[in-house]
Design a protein around this motif. Structure first.
Motif, short mmCIF file in Angstrom:
data_model
loop_
_atom_site.label_atom_id
_atom_site.label_comp_id
_atom_site.label_asym_id
_atom_site.label_seq_id
_atom_site.Cartn_x
_atom_site.Cartn_y
_atom_site.Cartn_z
N TYR A 37 0.86 -1.17 0.00
CA TYR A 37 0.00 0.00 0.00
C TYR A 37 0.90 1.23 0.00
N ARG A 38 0.32 2.38 -0.32
CA ARG A 38 1.09 3.62 -0.22
C ARG A 38 0.19 4.74 0.27
N GLN A 39 0.84 5.71 0.88
CA GLN A 39 0.11 6.87 1.38
C GLN A 39 0.93 8.12 1.10
N ALA A 40 0.36 8.98 0.28
CA ALA A 40 0.98 10.26 -0.02
C ALA A 40 0.49 11.31 0.98
N PRO A 41 1.24 12.40 1.17
CA PRO A 41 0.81 13.44 2.12
C PRO A 41 -0.59 13.96 1.79
N GLY A 42 -1.44 13.98 2.79
CA GLY A 42 -2.79 14.50 2.61
C GLY A 42 -3.75 13.57 1.91
N LYS A 43 -3.31 12.35 1.63
CA LYS A 43 -4.18 11.40 0.94
C LYS A 43 -4.38 10.14 1.77
N GLN A 44 -5.40 9.39 1.41
CA GLN A 44 -5.65 8.14 2.10
C GLN A 44 -4.69 7.05 1.61
N ARG A 45 -4.48 6.08 2.47
CA ARG A 45 -3.66 4.93 2.08
C ARG A 45 -4.41 4.15 1.00
#
Length: 117
Positions: A37-45
């Motif tokens: 999985y990935r999670q960018a700043p300000g976004k959901q995983r």
């Protein structure tokens, strides 16, 4: 229970490649599906890719043709080969495992991937 440790993140230029690794330890014989999985700043995983314990894979549309998940059960390791990286791939990447009869979910600590020139 299992423990997951990711490695392989870093800074790469657009168009470059990285390979992430996630090593599982503990009661590995009860691991079912594994994924990234990935999670960018300000976004959901979000799910990037997953692989079953029999090797069936699924990749998010945003990474199809660029990323490949694979699994080596002899090494208790899941990999994510990332090619043709784009700035929008920048995120913290987390390894995930579904464990046991109830598919309990375990997470690694995450590894940062930054795509920038």
């Amino acid at each position: 229970q299992v423990q997951l440790v990711e490695s392989g993140g870093g800074l790469v230029q657009p168009g470059g490649s990285l390979r992430l690794s996630c090593v599982a330890s503990g009661s590995v014989f009860s691991i079912n599906d594994m994924g990234w999985y990935r999670q960018a700043p300000g976004k959901q995983r979000e799910l990037v890719a997953m692989v079953t314990n029999r090797g069936a894979t699924n990749h998010a549309d945003s990474v199809k043709g660029r990323f490949t998940i694979s699994r080596d059960n002899t090494k208790n390791t899941v990999y994510l080969q990332m090619n043709n990286l784009k700035p929008e791939d920048t995120a913290v990447y987390y390894c995930n495992a579904a464990w046991g009869r109830n598919y309990d979910v375990y997470w690694g600590q995450g590894t940062q991937v930054t795509v920038s020139s």
